[in-house]
Design an enzyme around this catalytic site. Sequence first.
Site: not given
Ligand code: SF4
Length: 485
Positions: A292, A257, A296, A447, A191, A100
């Site tokens: 978000h 984190e 991913y 995660e 994070t 991450c």
């Molecule tokens: Fe990290 Fe979220 Fe970015 Fe993936 S999307 S690298 S889990 S901050």
Amino acid sequence: MPLMTRDEYVDSLRRMHKRVFLLGQQIEDPVDHPLLRPSLNACAMTYELAQQPEHAWLMHAASSLTGRTVNRFTHLHQSAADLVAKVKMQRLLGQRTGCCFQRCVGMDALNAVDSVTYDMDLALGTGYHARFLRFLEYVQENDLVVDGAMTDAKGDRGLHPSLQADPDLFVRIVERTSGGVVLRGAKLHQTGALNSHEILVMPTQSLREDEADYAVACAIPADAPGVLMVAGRQPSDTRKLEGGAIDVGNCRFGGHEAVIVLQDVAVPWERVFLAGETAFGRVLVERFAAYHRQSYGGCKSGVGDVLIGAAQALAQIQGTDRASHVKDKIVEMIHLNETIYACGLACSAEGRPAASGTYLVDTLLANVCKLNVTRFPYEIARLAQDIAGGLLVTQPSEWDLAHEEVGPLLGKYLRSVARYTTEERCRLLRLVENLTLGPGAAAYLAESMHGAGSPQAQRIMLARLAGVEEKVRLARSLAGIENGA
Ligand code: SF4
């Protein structure tokens, strides 16, 4: 061009005065601490790649505020093509770091706050959007890392924020003054908190009308008075303190984190973007979550590329790469990984502009993307462990490999296909261990399960957005039950 180099970024963090606790101690130098440095290296990669001409098309964007070239991590998406580029950028970074790299949460928070403050001003006559844009311009012009701070402590999950035994279990406004608001509470699972310049606070869930003090969004410098951070642990994290280069698996990069505690932090009005408008708090939560969940599709497929590569490389080293079942497992891993990526691209390509002009992802498809991410990396990890073999969890340490007496013995007996060295085999096994059992698994697996909301949150969105009644109508119509055959 407001782009920092990697070194300028690291120096900018050195100039900050964050209060950071780790392993029971307050640490003076989080930048150079060996347990934390890999996570800084990963975040710094977002600056490093932005300096490389071959990646400029992904890492750079023209600011919608100034027209100047900014790092895409600080950019408001101006088209579906921007959303697609975001996912491609995240895959690239996942490939380069195998972990991450942290900076996406702030990017997603900035985009969500933009459209929500615009909508709120239109509906309520508030003046949040102009304030937010001034903050965003500051972030873009200084190329800052922003921690998107959503998840509250939550206490008893069965109770609303205002009904908790301790009212601070959700971040809240404890005082309003002529100068601004005072915040108290904590944000969990933050994070990249230690590598951030700013914290962008958002509410964590839907709120009732009488919970206005919990409806707050604002920006806080990460070293502001009253801000305290406690770094979280990861499996096998103290291997980073051993000074080796093999047993950590991914010795240069990692994620982290932290718990952020806000102890009566004063925030001036100029940095407040929501203060009591509960209905818009819910919209903010949903837009951030959708962005978000899209993210991913990029980062996890990038890390998946590394894990697939490690499994194939181990199969070659161990002489199993031509076995049909191993080939089939590699293909299965590819299928799962590309499905994740395809979902990230799909929800981006179907993006539509919000009233502010900033593009939103397709929420249904973003939730499908994230729901796949709660499952597919686990299967990819299982297959990688299958291919790796039992030595994954039984091999001696790198210190034994280097030992005067047992080192040559291990070199002899752990060797597989002759043209590869024992060290190559051990390094790749440690990388698979890192990603499926060690610190890397914290990001690639746990995660993937809980980040951007646990699976049930995505299932609720699927049930709400999929239009099941319309599907029923289609079926009834074709079956000749109503509206004629
Ligand atoms: Fe990290 Fe979220 Fe970015 Fe993936 S999307 S690298 S889990 S901050």
